[in-house]
Motif scaffolding. Sequence first.
Motif, PDB file in Angstrom:
ATOM      1  N   GLN A  77      -9.666   6.661   0.624  1.00  0.00           N
ATOM      2  CA  GLN A  77      -8.759   7.814   0.687  1.00  0.00           C
ATOM      3  C   GLN A  77      -7.986   7.999  -0.610  1.00  0.00           C
ATOM      4  O   GLN A  77      -7.375   7.061  -1.130  1.00  0.00           O
ATOM      5  CB  GLN A  77      -7.757   7.671   1.840  1.00  0.00           C
ATOM      6  CG  GLN A  77      -6.919   8.950   2.023  1.00  0.00           C
ATOM      7  CD  GLN A  77      -5.678   8.749   2.887  1.00  0.00           C
ATOM      8  OE1 GLN A  77      -5.393   7.661   3.348  1.00  0.00           O
ATOM      9  NE2 GLN A  77      -4.932   9.820   3.082  1.00  0.00           N
ATOM     10  N   VAL A  99      -5.104   5.546  -2.167  1.00  0.00           N
ATOM     11  CA  VAL A  99      -4.435   4.922  -1.029  1.00  0.00           C
ATOM     12  C   VAL A  99      -5.192   3.650  -0.639  1.00  0.00           C
ATOM     13  O   VAL A  99      -4.793   2.539  -1.011  1.00  0.00           O
ATOM     14  CB  VAL A  99      -4.334   5.892   0.173  1.00  0.00           C
ATOM     15  CG1 VAL A  99      -3.539   5.256   1.307  1.00  0.00           C
ATOM     16  CG2 VAL A  99      -3.681   7.198  -0.251  1.00  0.00           C
ATOM     17  N   TYR A 142       4.301   8.150   8.264  1.00  0.00           N
ATOM     18  CA  TYR A 142       3.460   6.970   8.010  1.00  0.00           C
ATOM     19  C   TYR A 142       3.379   6.156   9.280  1.00  0.00           C
ATOM     20  O   TYR A 142       4.410   5.774   9.854  1.00  0.00           O
ATOM     21  CB  TYR A 142       4.071   6.123   6.892  1.00  0.00           C
ATOM     22  CG  TYR A 142       3.163   5.045   6.324  1.00  0.00           C
ATOM     23  CD1 TYR A 142       2.286   5.333   5.285  1.00  0.00           C
ATOM     24  CD2 TYR A 142       3.202   3.733   6.813  1.00  0.00           C
ATOM     25  CE1 TYR A 142       1.468   4.356   4.738  1.00  0.00           C
ATOM     26  CE2 TYR A 142       2.385   2.743   6.271  1.00  0.00           C
ATOM     27  CZ  TYR A 142       1.518   3.068   5.233  1.00  0.00           C
ATOM     28  OH  TYR A 142       0.717   2.095   4.692  1.00  0.00           O
ATOM     29  N   ASN A 154      -0.502   2.036   9.079  1.00  0.00           N
ATOM     30  CA  ASN A 154      -0.899   1.803   7.687  1.00  0.00           C
ATOM     31  C   ASN A 154      -1.563   3.011   7.024  1.00  0.00           C
ATOM     32  O   ASN A 154      -2.384   2.859   6.126  1.00  0.00           O
ATOM     33  CB  ASN A 154      -1.807   0.572   7.590  1.00  0.00           C
ATOM     34  CG  ASN A 154      -1.118  -0.686   8.106  1.00  0.00           C
ATOM     35  OD1 ASN A 154      -0.013  -1.004   7.667  1.00  0.00           O
ATOM     36  ND2 ASN A 154      -1.746  -1.377   9.037  1.00  0.00           N
ATOM     37  N   ARG A 155      -1.171   4.199   7.447  1.00  0.00           N
ATOM     38  CA  ARG A 155      -1.699   5.427   6.841  1.00  0.00           C
ATOM     39  C   ARG A 155      -0.593   6.462   6.678  1.00  0.00           C
ATOM     40  O   ARG A 155       0.277   6.582   7.525  1.00  0.00           O
ATOM     41  CB  ARG A 155      -2.782   6.060   7.747  1.00  0.00           C
ATOM     42  CG  ARG A 155      -4.061   5.272   7.839  1.00  0.00           C
ATOM     43  CD  ARG A 155      -4.932   5.527   6.633  1.00  0.00           C
ATOM     44  NE  ARG A 155      -6.000   4.528   6.583  1.00  0.00           N
ATOM     45  CZ  ARG A 155      -6.909   4.470   5.618  1.00  0.00           C
ATOM     46  NH1 ARG A 155      -6.873   5.330   4.619  1.00  0.00           N
ATOM     47  NH2 ARG A 155      -7.833   3.547   5.626  1.00  0.00           N
ATOM     48  N   TRP A 156      -0.688   7.224   5.590  1.00  0.00           N
ATOM     49  CA  TRP A 156       0.158   8.396   5.445  1.00  0.00           C
ATOM     50  C   TRP A 156      -0.388   9.504   6.325  1.00  0.00           C
ATOM     51  O   TRP A 156      -1.602   9.715   6.379  1.00  0.00           O
ATOM     52  CB  TRP A 156       0.179   8.865   3.991  1.00  0.00           C
ATOM     53  CG  TRP A 156       0.859   7.907   3.071  1.00  0.00           C
ATOM     54  CD1 TRP A 156       0.254   7.032   2.214  1.00  0.00           C
ATOM     55  CD2 TRP A 156       2.270   7.719   2.906  1.00  0.00           C
ATOM     56  NE1 TRP A 156       1.206   6.308   1.528  1.00  0.00           N
ATOM     57  CE2 TRP A 156       2.455   6.713   1.936  1.00  0.00           C
ATOM     58  CE3 TRP A 156       3.397   8.301   3.483  1.00  0.00           C
ATOM     59  CZ2 TRP A 156       3.715   6.273   1.533  1.00  0.00           C
ATOM     60  CZ3 TRP A 156       4.651   7.869   3.081  1.00  0.00           C
ATOM     61  CH2 TRP A 156       4.808   6.880   2.121  1.00  0.00           C
ATOM     62  N   HIS A 157       0.537  10.229   6.991  1.00  0.00           N
ATOM     63  CA  HIS A 157       0.146  11.377   7.817  1.00  0.00           C
ATOM     64  C   HIS A 157       1.065  12.538   7.459  1.00  0.00           C
ATOM     65  O   HIS A 157       1.945  12.900   8.244  1.00  0.00           O
ATOM     66  CB  HIS A 157       0.286  11.033   9.309  1.00  0.00           C
ATOM     67  CG  HIS A 157      -0.499   9.841   9.736  1.00  0.00           C
ATOM     68  ND1 HIS A 157      -1.861   9.873   9.922  1.00  0.00           N
ATOM     69  CD2 HIS A 157      -0.134   8.560   9.991  1.00  0.00           C
ATOM     70  CE1 HIS A 157      -2.296   8.677  10.288  1.00  0.00           C
ATOM     71  NE2 HIS A 157      -1.278   7.856  10.327  1.00  0.00           N
ATOM     72  N   SER A 185      -5.220  15.334   0.673  1.00  0.00           N
ATOM     73  CA  SER A 185      -5.902  14.080   0.961  1.00  0.00           C
ATOM     74  C   SER A 185      -7.404  14.325   1.079  1.00  0.00           C
ATOM     75  O   SER A 185      -7.838  15.348   1.618  1.00  0.00           O
ATOM     76  CB  SER A 185      -5.391  13.508   2.290  1.00  0.00           C
ATOM     77  OG  SER A 185      -6.201  12.407   2.692  1.00  0.00           O
ATOM     78  N   GLN A 241       0.824  -1.217   0.000  1.00  0.00           N
ATOM     79  CA  GLN A 241       0.000   0.000   0.000  1.00  0.00           C
ATOM     80  C   GLN A 241       0.857   1.266   0.000  1.00  0.00           C
ATOM     81  O   GLN A 241       0.406   2.318  -0.452  1.00  0.00           O
ATOM     82  CB  GLN A 241      -0.895  -0.052   1.231  1.00  0.00           C
ATOM     83  CG  GLN A 241      -1.910   1.058   1.340  1.00  0.00           C
ATOM     84  CD  GLN A 241      -2.756   0.870   2.600  1.00  0.00           C
ATOM     85  OE1 GLN A 241      -3.444  -0.131   2.757  1.00  0.00           O
ATOM     86  NE2 GLN A 241      -2.681   1.829   3.496  1.00  0.00           N
TER      87      GLN A 241
END
Lengths: 189, 189
Positions: free
Chosen positions: B175, B171, A152, A155-158, A182, A15
């Motif tokens: 998202q 994503v 990251y 399991n998410r981009w920040h 986003s 991902q």
Amino acid sequence: MSRTRLPVDLNRCTQLLGHGPVTLVTSAHGGKANVMAAAWSMPLDFVPPKVIVIIDARTLTRQLVDASGEFGLQIPTRAIAAQTLAAGSTSGLQHDKFAEFGIETFAAQEIAAPMVAGCAAWLECRVIPDASDRFDIIMGEVVAAYADATIYSENRWHFGPDPMDRTLHYVAGGQFFATGESFVLPTTR
Amino acid sequence: MSRTRLPVDLNRCTQLLGHGPVTLVTSAHGGKANVMAAAWSMPLDFVPPKVIVIIDARTLTRQLVDASGEFGLQIPTRAIAAQTLAAGSTSGLQHDKFAEFGIETFAAQEIAAPMVAGCAAWLECRVIPDASDRFDIIMGEVVAAYADATIYSENRWHFGPDPMDRTLHYVAGGQFFATGESFVLPTTR
């Protein structure tokens, strides 16, 4: 490089490439090492995690990847966009790109190739042998994955306010897009 | 759809996918047609222009692409992000996605598959046969390419102030990232 690298769940790690960022491919064999930029890389499967990278057969990277059966795949941020462009515009056959462009590395966990410091995320990969060798398609299974915890986690981009922390998307002629705004839409299932 | 579609030089057209946008894959055969979303698509070569898309063997799209030897590959904008997500979250085996999600199409130039209106750019592709059929990798040669002249002209993206005109990067879980800020660095060669 005081930032923290944290492991990413292998079954979710491809991902990291889903939004199509430009990547850096590192490789090493027989005392040589190299780094190239690859805009043409993407996930191939989730479990086991597999990736595809197009690597021209005439490159030093291809020699080292074919010989070692391993490669590092990492996602640079805008902070190292200039080094990324330089690594994509020169050949390891003529240049020691690490030294010439000041590209810092650290030791990988599972492979011999060096990993590039200052990236958003890193995937250590073993080549999946493929009988058909016609299209410069290199497939790898990811054997280790980790990410900059600032950018990251879970399991998410920040991505935060620092524009230099954004991942990159390459166009041509030195032009990049930074990863942008986003937004989340309701899923239908 | 009063916007103008202009041809893109075939030898430059895979650059349309270089920044890693999410795509829509259209297909048709034997009276059936379908559309799916594909985040896992990218260029494979410049000349002749080739692309790769990962298409799960269990999908209706794969049935139609395998049977017809053709597919449409197009780059949606944020204006149709909801339809893109819906097309990626449902199966053509159970749904007429065009009708259910209000996805408008127009006739392709060189292939039988319909093309999705309101996209940023479109690539009409013929499948390149490949003996190794292990990884759901579908390769296509681009036989026609065109783009929305508002957004892309002279082999360059020209995103304007309208955020709905941006291309998309997927994503997970609904998202997206919009394609972000453009910047150009000096090339070393």
